[in-house]
Motif scaffolding. Structure first.
Motif, PDB file in Angstrom:
ATOM      1  N   GLY A   9      -5.246   3.884   2.566  1.00  0.00           N
ATOM      2  CA  GLY A   9      -6.413   3.877   3.435  1.00  0.00           C
ATOM      3  C   GLY A   9      -6.204   4.892   4.533  1.00  0.00           C
TER       4      GLY A   9
ATOM      5  N   THR B 229       0.841  -1.195   0.000  1.00  0.00           N
ATOM      6  CA  THR B 229       0.000   0.000   0.000  1.00  0.00           C
ATOM      7  C   THR B 229       0.880   1.250   0.000  1.00  0.00           C
ATOM      8  OG1 THR B 229      -0.099  -0.319   2.383  1.00  0.00           O
ATOM      9  CG2 THR B 229      -2.034  -0.978   1.118  1.00  0.00           C
TER      10      THR B 229
ATOM     11  N   LYS C 232      -0.546  -0.990  13.729  1.00  0.00           N
ATOM     12  CA  LYS C 232       0.418  -1.867  13.051  1.00  0.00           C
ATOM     13  C   LYS C 232       1.468  -2.341  14.073  1.00  0.00           C
ATOM     14  CE  LYS C 232       1.748  -0.850   8.701  1.00  0.00           C
ATOM     15  NZ  LYS C 232       2.499  -0.200   7.610  1.00  0.00           N
TER      16      LYS C 232
ATOM     17  N   ASN D 178     -10.070  -4.779   5.751  1.00  0.00           N
ATOM     18  CA  ASN D 178      -9.237  -4.148   4.736  1.00  0.00           C
ATOM     19  C   ASN D 178      -8.588  -5.322   4.008  1.00  0.00           C
ATOM     20  OD1 ASN D 178      -7.356  -2.791   3.226  1.00  0.00           O
ATOM     21  ND2 ASN D 178      -6.228  -1.924   4.944  1.00  0.00           N
TER      22      ASN D 178
ATOM     23  N   TRP E 220      -5.088  -7.837   4.922  1.00  0.00           N
ATOM     24  CA  TRP E 220      -4.325  -6.585   4.858  1.00  0.00           C
ATOM     25  C   TRP E 220      -2.838  -6.912   4.658  1.00  0.00           C
ATOM     26  CZ3 TRP E 220      -1.818  -3.691   9.300  1.00  0.00           C
ATOM     27  CH2 TRP E 220      -1.287  -2.488   8.829  1.00  0.00           C
TER      28      TRP E 220
ATOM     29  N   ARG F 190      -7.785  -2.701  -5.332  1.00  0.00           N
ATOM     30  CA  ARG F 190      -8.404  -1.970  -4.219  1.00  0.00           C
ATOM     31  C   ARG F 190      -8.403  -0.484  -4.489  1.00  0.00           C
ATOM     32  NH1 ARG F 190      -5.921  -1.020   1.746  1.00  0.00           N
ATOM     33  NH2 ARG F 190      -5.031   0.749   0.624  1.00  0.00           N
TER      34      ARG F 190
HETATM   35  N1  GLU Z   1      -3.691   0.645   6.314  1.00  0.00           N
HETATM   36  C1  GLU Z   1      -3.695   1.625   5.266  1.00  0.00           C
HETATM   37  C2  GLU Z   1      -3.809   0.930   3.938  1.00  0.00           C
HETATM   38  O1  GLU Z   1      -4.038  -0.240   3.874  1.00  0.00           O
HETATM   39  C3  GLU Z   1      -2.503   2.545   5.384  1.00  0.00           C
HETATM   40  C4  GLU Z   1      -1.213   2.078   4.787  1.00  0.00           C
HETATM   41  C5  GLU Z   1      -0.615   0.930   5.524  1.00  0.00           C
HETATM   42  O2  GLU Z   1      -0.275   1.094   6.669  1.00  0.00           O
HETATM   43  O3  GLU Z   1      -0.564  -0.133   4.900  1.00  0.00           O
HETATM   44  O4  GLU Z   1      -3.729   1.564   2.938  1.00  0.00           O
END
Ligand code: GLU
Ligand code: PMP
Length: 396
Positions: free
Chosen positions: A38, A15, A100, A174, A124, A373
């Motif tokens: 996100g 991401t 995270k 997600n 995710w 996505r």
């Molecule tokens: N969780 C969000 C995403 O999936 C922010 C970026 C990340 O930390 O991966 O885009």
């Protein structure tokens, strides 16, 4: 250069990498319609910012206890009781540098070589990487578009083996936005309880739900199952506080003590000022959360209407979070309107970025080849122009 095996094997967050690619194009002066990250586009509400300024001025600029300040732990427990009717004690809470980081603490404290972590796909992007960093093995359980990307109790039962230690569950999800009914969650919980499996329930999108049913926290299932449950949450999504880096866990006290210990060695403590801002977020008026949800609801409806009009594309409706996760595989191997042919989601995203200046994230990184996505945490005008460009590339 020789690096450790764990870090050599580590891929960058897909991401964050997709967002960086979009940013690089923007730096060349190109207008890019960026739907990668996100991340709410709203500024952090004023009263939360004011609390941070007041905290700095009051001298809260020093190290704090490693697992977070007592006021914040108390506020997290009180907010959880308000929202879910379940009482955690402050000695069951660790505040970290974002959810995270909380996930890293949970996985590292519970799992190591020989352990298997069950992860339903699509997942995710960071789940698999964090498990591998801990030296454990990720066991991916595929779910289908037809089921709305919901893990069934049978699929879970079949995936559990002697090495299985932990299930990572994320609802709303997600990247798919999938949510589960309480009955479905209870059926899953009966399986995890039978096998004495730990469950890490990532509830970071629990305030962003578009169905009539509010999000049900895992720990409240079957009359309460705190023994092998870890709840992960944070302020990034619901309060538009991504940059403040505050997340937390709610977990049994011995595991909490272990994670606190780990964190004391790795990072000392989460940012002092951000912790005070988070107290204001959790104890102040929740109207800002409701207002942002109203705006996300509008964007979701618009996004759904546009995805439905795209030729050769399908998608289960997202019940929560702020993502549209759609199947573009019917376009593989055929020419787009500009003659370009894509073989997979990554090539499709490259074509969109290079030819239409629209940035999405490929489903490959989420364990879902064939999908892409789109984050609708962005303004309607941006969505409108972006969808016009996507539609322009797709042949009916
Ligand atoms: N969780 C969000 C995403 O999936 C922010 C970026 C990340 O930390 O991966 O885009
Ligand atoms: N879990 C999920 C499912 C996410 O999408 C994210 C994205 N930010 C996180 C955890 C981590 O959030 P943060 O570190 O910003 O609190």
């Amino acid at each position: 250069m020789q690096l450790s095996p764990a870090v050599s094997a580590l891929k960058p967050s897909a991401t964050i990498a997709a967002a960086a690619k979009a940013k690089a194009l923007k730096a060349q002066g190109i207008k890019v319609y960026d739907f990668t990250l996100g991340e709410p586009d709203f500024d952090t509400p004023q009263h939360i910012q004011a609390a941070a300024i007041a905290a700095m001025q009051a001298g809260h600029t020093h190290y704090t206890p490693s697992g977070g300040i007592p006021e914040l732990k108390a506020a997290i427990c009180a907010a959880f009781e308000r929202d879910h009717g379940f009482r955690y004690q402050p000695n069951q809470c660790v505040v970290s540098n974002g959810a995270k980081h909380s996930l890293h603490n949970v996985i590292t404290a519970l799992c190591g070589p020989g352990d298997e972590v069950l992860i339903p796909a699509p997942f995710w992007v960071s789940y698999e990487a964090l498990v591998e960093l801990a030296g454990a093995r990720a066991k991916i359980i595929p779910t289908t578009e037809e089921s709305g990307f919901r893990l069934s109790p049978d699929e879970l039962e079949r995936a559990i083996g002697p090495q299985s230690r932990l299930l990572l569950l994320n609802s709303p999800s997600n990247p798919t936005g999938a949510t589960y009914s309480p009955e479905h969650l209870e059926a899953l919980a009966r399986v995890t309880e039978k096998h004495r499996l730990w469950v890490c329930s990532d509830e970071i999108y629990d305030k962003l739900v578009y169905t009539s049913e509010p999000s049900r926290s895992w720990v409240t299932l079957l009359g309460g199952i705190p023994e092998r449950t870890v709840i992960v949450n944070g302020v990034s999504k619901a309060y538009a506080m991504t940059g403040w880096r505050i997340g937390w866990t709610l977990a049994p006290a011995p595991l909490t003590a272990a994670m606190d210990n780990l964190q004391s060695q790795e990072t000392s403590n989460p940012c002092s000022v951000s912790q005070h801002a988070t107290v204001a977020a959790l104890t102040g008026s929740q109207q800002c959360v409701a207002d942002m949800l109203t705006e996300f609801t509008r964007r979701r409806e618009y996004t759904l209407s546009r995805v439905r009009q795209l030729p050769g594309v399908s998608m289960p409706e997202p019940g929560g979070a702020f993502y549209a996760f759609f199947n573009v595989s019917r376009h593989f191997g055929k020419a787009l309107t500009n003659g370009r042919v894509c073989r997979d989601s990554s090539e499709f995203c490259t074509a969109l970025l290079e030819d239409a200046h629209v940035a999405l994230v490929s489903g490959d990184a989420f364990g879902a080849p064939g999908f892409v996505r789109l984050s609708f945490a962005t303004g309607l005008a941006n969505l409108e122009a972006g969808f016009d460009r996507i539609a322009g590339l797709l042949k009916g």
